[in-house]
Write an enzyme that holds these catalytic residues in place. Structure first.
Site, PDB file in Angstrom:
ATOM      1  N   TYR A   1       0.827  -1.204   0.000  1.00  0.00           N
ATOM      2  CA  TYR A   1       0.000   0.000   0.000  1.00  0.00           C
ATOM      3  C   TYR A   1       0.866   1.261   0.000  1.00  0.00           C
ATOM      4  CZ  TYR A   1      -3.349   3.524   1.612  1.00  0.00           C
ATOM      5  OH  TYR A   1      -4.119   4.670   1.731  1.00  0.00           O
TER       6      TYR A   1
ATOM      7  N   LYS B   1       1.284   4.402  -2.826  1.00  0.00           N
ATOM      8  CA  LYS B   1       1.039   5.812  -2.529  1.00  0.00           C
ATOM      9  C   LYS B   1       2.291   6.660  -2.734  1.00  0.00           C
ATOM     10  CE  LYS B   1      -3.299   5.548  -1.696  1.00  0.00           C
ATOM     11  NZ  LYS B   1      -4.261   6.209  -2.621  1.00  0.00           N
TER      12      LYS B   1
ATOM     13  N   THR C   1     -13.716   5.228   6.648  1.00  0.00           N
ATOM     14  CA  THR C   1     -14.347   4.618   5.487  1.00  0.00           C
ATOM     15  C   THR C   1     -14.107   3.112   5.531  1.00  0.00           C
ATOM     16  OG1 THR C   1     -12.392   4.714   4.048  1.00  0.00           O
ATOM     17  CG2 THR C   1     -13.769   6.686   4.149  1.00  0.00           C
TER      18      THR C   1
END
Length: 315
Positions: free
Chosen positions: A195, A199, A232
């Site tokens: 991840y 990014k 989220t």
């Protein structure tokens, strides 16, 4: 219980005050935006707000049902702008190319692509094109999409009203490690490592894209945005000792999606950011990104490598 509820509400109000940028956002009539992942979470809030400013918004996502529901909901709110849905599967380079073909067939201008769609901390897996999931969806899908839409962005922008590429990054990019020889983490897979590398690649892409746009004199800017921690679905795998504690902890410490979207909306529309690109925004403020992102040679190598992976001829 009421005391804790009051404390949470005070902290939440303080959090909103702390995070929401103080900026006047003008109407955006006549401008067109594509919001990737715009059917839920921060993407939905971004699409909703851009439409409220009068923008024509295309919600792009891989669920037609969710996308059409989002369009209906925004319309029911009486939005000033037009909203529609187009299918896009970022895990497939073929789907990205098909989306661009369908969008261009509509003869629309394009001023703001918001590269928001993202996965986080998922188990090891591959995209349709055999890329590691985080790298393929979070980075390569957006890389190809943006490059294929650049001709539209260049024609739509003006030097007093630039087109703006807004791409979501994360503070995890600071700990991201680039391994040019093992992009997919096959030698030693780590969910966080995959991840954070995706990014970090986003920031490198943002800066190198701006370098190319500036060199060509094109009226387009490119910005990377860090929305901070937002409550989220991305955080469903967050380790909380007691599952029942997750909701109150998230309410106290995380931003709600509308707050998380605020920095992306600012980057996309704020007049004080006209002509500003090649930068990283955290919590509504321009800030320094990881040291490696300022290395031109690293940026150029990742760009060249990415072009080869997605089948683009390097410009």
């Amino acid at each position: 219980e009421s005391l804790f509820a009051l404390l949470f509400e005070v902290l939440r109000l303080f959090k909103i005050f702390l995070f929401l940028p103080h900026a006047v956002l003008h109407t955006q009539n006549g401008r067109v935006a594509i919001v990737m992942g715009g059917a839920r979470g921060m993407g939905y809030e971004t699409a909703r707000h851009l439409a409220s400013l009068g923008m024509h918004v295309v919600i792009a996502g891989n669920s037609e049902e969710e996308g059409l529901q989002a369009v209906k909901k925004i319309h029911e709110e009486g939005s000033e702008g037009k909203v529609e849905f187009l299918f896009l599967g970022l895990c497939s380079l073929k789907s990205v190319r098909q989306f661009v073909h369908r969008f261009k067939a509509r003869a629309l201008t394009l001023h703001i692509p918001v590269n928001n769609a993202c996965i986080m901390l998922v188990s090891e897996g591959k995209t349709e094109d055999s890329f590691e999931l985080h790298f393929g969806l979070n980075y390569l899908g957006h890389f190809l999409l943006t490059n294929l839409l650049l001709d539209k962005l260049k024609r739509s922008g003006r030097h007093d009203a630039c087109s703006r590429v807004v791409t979501m990054s994360s503070a995890t990019h600071y700990v991201g490690i680039l391994n040019m020889e093992d992009l997919h983490g096959r030698s030693c897979y780590s969910e966080l490592g995959a991840y954070s590398q995706s990014k970090l690649s986003v920031v490198l892409f943002t800066y190198h894209l701006q370098e190319k746009l500036t060199a060509g004199g094109f009226p387009v800017t490119s910005k990377a945005v860090d929305p901070v921690m937002v409550d989220t679905d991305l955080y469903n795998k967050l380790c909380i000792p007691a599952p029942a504690a997750k909701k109150p902890v998230a309410k106290m410490l995380f931003r709600i999606p509308a707050e998380g979207a605020s920095t992306a909306i600012l980057a996309a529309t704020a007049s004080q950011l006209e002509g500003v690109g090649g930068c990283y925004f955290y919590n509504g403020e321009r800030t320094e990104s990881a040291d490696i992102t300022y290395d031109h040679n690293v940026r150029a190598e990742r760009w060249k490598q990415s072009c080869a992976l997605v089948g683009l001829r390097e410009a």
